[in-house]
Design a protein around this motif. Structure first.
Motif, PDB file in Angstrom:
ATOM      1  N   ILE A  28       0.839  -1.204   0.000  1.00  0.00           N
ATOM      2  CA  ILE A  28       0.000   0.000   0.000  1.00  0.00           C
ATOM      3  C   ILE A  28       0.873   1.252   0.000  1.00  0.00           C
ATOM      4  CG2 ILE A  28      -1.680   1.350   1.344  1.00  0.00           C
ATOM      5  CD1 ILE A  28      -2.885  -1.061  -0.152  1.00  0.00           C
ATOM      6  N   LYS A  29       1.912   1.268   0.814  1.00  0.00           N
ATOM      7  CA  LYS A  29       2.805   2.429   0.858  1.00  0.00           C
ATOM      8  C   LYS A  29       3.470   2.659  -0.494  1.00  0.00           C
ATOM      9  CE  LYS A  29       3.848   2.500   5.800  1.00  0.00           C
ATOM     10  NZ  LYS A  29       4.910   2.352   6.827  1.00  0.00           N
ATOM     11  N   GLN A  30       3.893   1.580  -1.141  1.00  0.00           N
ATOM     12  CA  GLN A  30       4.523   1.710  -2.459  1.00  0.00           C
ATOM     13  C   GLN A  30       3.516   2.170  -3.500  1.00  0.00           C
ATOM     14  OE1 GLN A  30       7.926   1.418  -3.182  1.00  0.00           O
ATOM     15  NE2 GLN A  30       7.189   2.407  -5.043  1.00  0.00           N
ATOM     16  N   LEU A  31       2.308   1.656  -3.418  1.00  0.00           N
ATOM     17  CA  LEU A  31       1.259   2.065  -4.350  1.00  0.00           C
ATOM     18  C   LEU A  31       0.971   3.561  -4.207  1.00  0.00           C
ATOM     19  CD1 LEU A  31      -0.616   0.927  -6.501  1.00  0.00           C
ATOM     20  CD2 LEU A  31      -2.244   0.378  -4.698  1.00  0.00           C
ATOM     21  N   SER A  32       0.930   4.051  -2.979  1.00  0.00           N
ATOM     22  CA  SER A  32       0.719   5.475  -2.743  1.00  0.00           C
ATOM     23  C   SER A  32       1.879   6.294  -3.308  1.00  0.00           C
ATOM     24  CB  SER A  32       0.564   5.747  -1.248  1.00  0.00           C
ATOM     25  OG  SER A  32       0.425   7.123  -1.016  1.00  0.00           O
ATOM     26  N   LYS A  33       3.090   5.842  -3.058  1.00  0.00           N
ATOM     27  CA  LYS A  33       4.277   6.533  -3.579  1.00  0.00           C
ATOM     28  C   LYS A  33       4.235   6.578  -5.105  1.00  0.00           C
ATOM     29  CE  LYS A  33       9.312   6.381  -3.355  1.00  0.00           C
ATOM     30  NZ  LYS A  33      10.481   5.676  -2.840  1.00  0.00           N
ATOM     31  N   ASP A  34       3.889   5.454  -5.724  1.00  0.00           N
ATOM     32  CA  ASP A  34       3.778   5.405  -7.187  1.00  0.00           C
ATOM     33  C   ASP A  34       2.702   6.376  -7.675  1.00  0.00           C
ATOM     34  OD1 ASP A  34       5.730   3.422  -7.218  1.00  0.00           O
ATOM     35  OD2 ASP A  34       4.294   1.781  -7.495  1.00  0.00           O
ATOM     36  N   LYS A  35       1.561   6.414  -6.954  1.00  0.00           N
ATOM     37  CA  LYS A  35       0.468   7.299  -7.332  1.00  0.00           C
ATOM     38  C   LYS A  35       0.918   8.752  -7.361  1.00  0.00           C
ATOM     39  CE  LYS A  35      -2.166   8.587  -4.119  1.00  0.00           C
ATOM     40  NZ  LYS A  35      -1.206   9.379  -3.549  1.00  0.00           N
ATOM     41  N   TRP A  36       1.683   9.191  -6.348  1.00  0.00           N
ATOM     42  CA  TRP A  36       2.170  10.572  -6.326  1.00  0.00           C
ATOM     43  C   TRP A  36       3.062  10.836  -7.535  1.00  0.00           C
ATOM     44  CZ3 TRP A  36      -0.797  13.467  -3.845  1.00  0.00           C
ATOM     45  CH2 TRP A  36      -1.285  13.165  -2.574  1.00  0.00           C
ATOM     46  N   GLN A  37       3.894   9.858  -7.902  1.00  0.00           N
ATOM     47  CA  GLN A  37       4.770  10.038  -9.063  1.00  0.00           C
ATOM     48  C   GLN A  37       3.954  10.083 -10.352  1.00  0.00           C
ATOM     49  OE1 GLN A  37       8.184  10.673  -8.819  1.00  0.00           O
ATOM     50  NE2 GLN A  37       7.673  11.363 -10.876  1.00  0.00           N
ATOM     51  N   TRP A  38       2.943   9.210 -10.462  1.00  0.00           N
ATOM     52  CA  TRP A  38       2.086   9.220 -11.654  1.00  0.00           C
ATOM     53  C   TRP A  38       1.340  10.554 -11.761  1.00  0.00           C
ATOM     54  CZ3 TRP A  38      -0.301   3.861 -10.182  1.00  0.00           C
ATOM     55  CH2 TRP A  38       0.659   2.855 -10.381  1.00  0.00           C
ATOM     56  N   MET A  39       0.936  11.098 -10.613  1.00  0.00           N
ATOM     57  CA  MET A  39       0.260  12.403 -10.633  1.00  0.00           C
ATOM     58  C   MET A  39       1.229  13.485 -11.084  1.00  0.00           C
ATOM     59  SD  MET A  39      -2.149  12.253  -7.263  1.00  0.00           S
ATOM     60  CE  MET A  39      -3.908  12.285  -7.562  1.00  0.00           C
ATOM     61  N   ALA A  40       2.449  13.473 -10.578  1.00  0.00           N
ATOM     62  CA  ALA A  40       3.455  14.460 -10.983  1.00  0.00           C
ATOM     63  C   ALA A  40       3.749  14.357 -12.480  1.00  0.00           C
ATOM     64  CB  ALA A  40       4.740  14.275 -10.171  1.00  0.00           C
ATOM     65  N   ASN A  41       3.762  13.130 -12.986  1.00  0.00           N
ATOM     66  CA  ASN A  41       4.041  12.895 -14.409  1.00  0.00           C
ATOM     67  C   ASN A  41       2.807  13.034 -15.293  1.00  0.00           C
ATOM     68  OD1 ASN A  41       6.644  12.275 -13.600  1.00  0.00           O
ATOM     69  ND2 ASN A  41       6.362  10.070 -13.759  1.00  0.00           N
ATOM     70  N   LYS A  42       1.656  13.275 -14.682  1.00  0.00           N
ATOM     71  CA  LYS A  42       0.368  13.333 -15.399  1.00  0.00           C
ATOM     72  C   LYS A  42       0.117  12.042 -16.181  1.00  0.00           C
ATOM     73  CE  LYS A  42       0.783  18.315 -16.002  1.00  0.00           C
ATOM     74  NZ  LYS A  42       0.787  19.399 -16.972  1.00  0.00           N
ATOM     75  N   ASP A  43       0.483  10.915 -15.592  1.00  0.00           N
ATOM     76  CA  ASP A  43       0.310   9.607 -16.233  1.00  0.00           C
ATOM     77  C   ASP A  43      -1.113   9.115 -15.982  1.00  0.00           C
ATOM     78  OD1 ASP A  43       0.448   7.024 -17.227  1.00  0.00           O
ATOM     79  OD2 ASP A  43       2.495   6.707 -16.495  1.00  0.00           O
ATOM     80  N   VAL A  44      -2.047   9.660 -16.752  1.00  0.00           N
ATOM     81  CA  VAL A  44      -3.463   9.386 -16.515  1.00  0.00           C
ATOM     82  C   VAL A  44      -3.848   7.933 -16.812  1.00  0.00           C
ATOM     83  CG1 VAL A  44      -4.233  11.764 -16.739  1.00  0.00           C
ATOM     84  CG2 VAL A  44      -4.091  10.328 -18.781  1.00  0.00           C
ATOM     85  N   ASP A  45      -3.102   7.241 -17.661  1.00  0.00           N
ATOM     86  CA  ASP A  45      -3.419   5.836 -17.930  1.00  0.00           C
ATOM     87  C   ASP A  45      -3.199   4.973 -16.684  1.00  0.00           C
ATOM     88  OD1 ASP A  45      -4.136   6.392 -20.563  1.00  0.00           O
ATOM     89  OD2 ASP A  45      -2.109   6.020 -21.318  1.00  0.00           O
ATOM     90  N   LYS A  46      -2.074   5.174 -16.005  1.00  0.00           N
ATOM     91  CA  LYS A  46      -1.801   4.411 -14.787  1.00  0.00           C
ATOM     92  C   LYS A  46      -2.762   4.814 -13.672  1.00  0.00           C
ATOM     93  CE  LYS A  46       2.977   3.260 -15.744  1.00  0.00           C
ATOM     94  NZ  LYS A  46       4.383   3.545 -15.462  1.00  0.00           N
ATOM     95  N   LEU A  47      -3.060   6.104 -13.578  1.00  0.00           N
ATOM     96  CA  LEU A  47      -3.994   6.572 -12.555  1.00  0.00           C
ATOM     97  C   LEU A  47      -5.392   6.020 -12.802  1.00  0.00           C
ATOM     98  CD1 LEU A  47      -2.751  10.249 -12.289  1.00  0.00           C
ATOM     99  CD2 LEU A  47      -2.542   8.478 -10.521  1.00  0.00           C
ATOM    100  N   PHE A  77      -5.289  21.232 -15.171  1.00  0.00           N
ATOM    101  CA  PHE A  77      -5.919  22.215 -14.293  1.00  0.00           C
ATOM    102  C   PHE A  77      -5.356  22.104 -12.877  1.00  0.00           C
ATOM    103  CE2 PHE A  77      -9.250  23.774 -11.408  1.00  0.00           C
ATOM    104  CZ  PHE A  77      -9.288  25.091 -11.841  1.00  0.00           C
ATOM    105  N   ILE A  78      -5.141  20.871 -12.415  1.00  0.00           N
ATOM    106  CA  ILE A  78      -4.370  20.631 -11.189  1.00  0.00           C
ATOM    107  C   ILE A  78      -3.192  19.763 -11.591  1.00  0.00           C
ATOM    108  CG2 ILE A  78      -4.287  19.623  -8.870  1.00  0.00           C
ATOM    109  CD1 ILE A  78      -7.297  20.003  -8.652  1.00  0.00           C
ATOM    110  N   TRP A  79      -2.001  20.271 -11.328  1.00  0.00           N
ATOM    111  CA  TRP A  79      -0.791  19.493 -11.596  1.00  0.00           C
ATOM    112  C   TRP A  79      -0.124  19.244 -10.247  1.00  0.00           C
ATOM    113  CZ3 TRP A  79       4.096  21.622 -14.499  1.00  0.00           C
ATOM    114  CH2 TRP A  79       5.065  20.621 -14.560  1.00  0.00           C
ATOM    115  N   TYR A  80      -0.190  17.999  -9.821  1.00  0.00           N
ATOM    116  CA  TYR A  80       0.421  17.593  -8.546  1.00  0.00           C
ATOM    117  C   TYR A  80       1.924  17.471  -8.780  1.00  0.00           C
ATOM    118  CZ  TYR A  80      -4.415  16.223  -7.552  1.00  0.00           C
ATOM    119  OH  TYR A  80      -5.765  16.209  -7.376  1.00  0.00           O
ATOM    120  N   LYS A  81       2.642  18.559  -8.617  1.00  0.00           N
ATOM    121  CA  LYS A  81       4.059  18.594  -8.988  1.00  0.00           C
ATOM    122  C   LYS A  81       4.946  17.794  -8.035  1.00  0.00           C
ATOM    123  CE  LYS A  81       5.455  22.357 -11.115  1.00  0.00           C
ATOM    124  NZ  LYS A  81       5.796  23.749 -11.444  1.00  0.00           N
ATOM    125  N   GLN A  82       4.668  17.918  -6.733  1.00  0.00           N
ATOM    126  CA  GLN A  82       5.526  17.227  -5.752  1.00  0.00           C
ATOM    127  C   GLN A  82       4.751  16.997  -4.465  1.00  0.00           C
ATOM    128  OE1 GLN A  82       8.947  19.487  -4.484  1.00  0.00           O
ATOM    129  NE2 GLN A  82       9.579  17.946  -2.999  1.00  0.00           N
TER     130      GLN A  82
END
Length: 149
Positions: A28-47, A77-82
């Motif tokens: 779960i912790k790794q999944l959350s960490k990955d999610k933050w990175q996917w958000m920063a990268n705007k990787d909408v397919d993985k999200l 419109f929202i870019w989760y940069k970090q």
């Protein structure tokens, strides 16, 4: 002899349960960490694959579902940069995991870069051996931003 076998069986079950819990917690912790990175990268397919179809998102500016969240990220419109994560805590309730994270979030919202301290609640549900996000809530904290920019 029978009591020794029962005792050893009990110990193995206990150890397996503890290992599974720890393994799931790290997952779960790794999944959350990955999610933050996917958000920063705007990787909408993985999200989109992570978010359950009924997933709800609670922000300072409103509440909406999966399709709108994915569209908002894709359009920028929202870019989760970090997301600077200071602590996490995972609790399990059956096939549901709730992760709380104390973070500072750097985001670009409507063209403005903002940094906010949040307690983020992420709810994951295990379905068909896959963790899916069911809820993501940002709760603004009264503490000052810790992140040095």
């Amino acid at each position: 002899m029978k009591s020794i076998v029962l005792f050893l069986s009990f110990m193995l079950l206990t150890l397996n349960s503890a290992f599974a819990q720890t393994n799931s917690e790290e997952t779960i912790k790794q999944l959350s960490k990955d999610k933050w990175q996917w958000m920063a990268n705007k990787d909408v397919d993985k999200l989109a694959a992570l978010f359950d179809e009924k997933c709800e998102f609670v922000h300072m500016g409103g509440t909406w579902g999966k399709a709108r969240e994915v569209d908002i990220i894709k359009a920028g419109f929202i870019w989760y940069k970090q997301a600077e994560v200071y602590s996490t805590n995972v609790k399990f309730y059956g096939n549901t995991a709730i992760l709380l994270s104390d973070i500072d979030l750097v985001a670009q919202v409507g063209g403005n870069v903002v940094t906010n301290p949040f307690m983020v609640t992420e709810v994951y549900v295990l379905e068909n051996n896959t963790w899916k996000m069911a809820q993501l809530t940002f709760s603004h904290l009264s503490r000052p931003v810790k992140l040095k920019q």
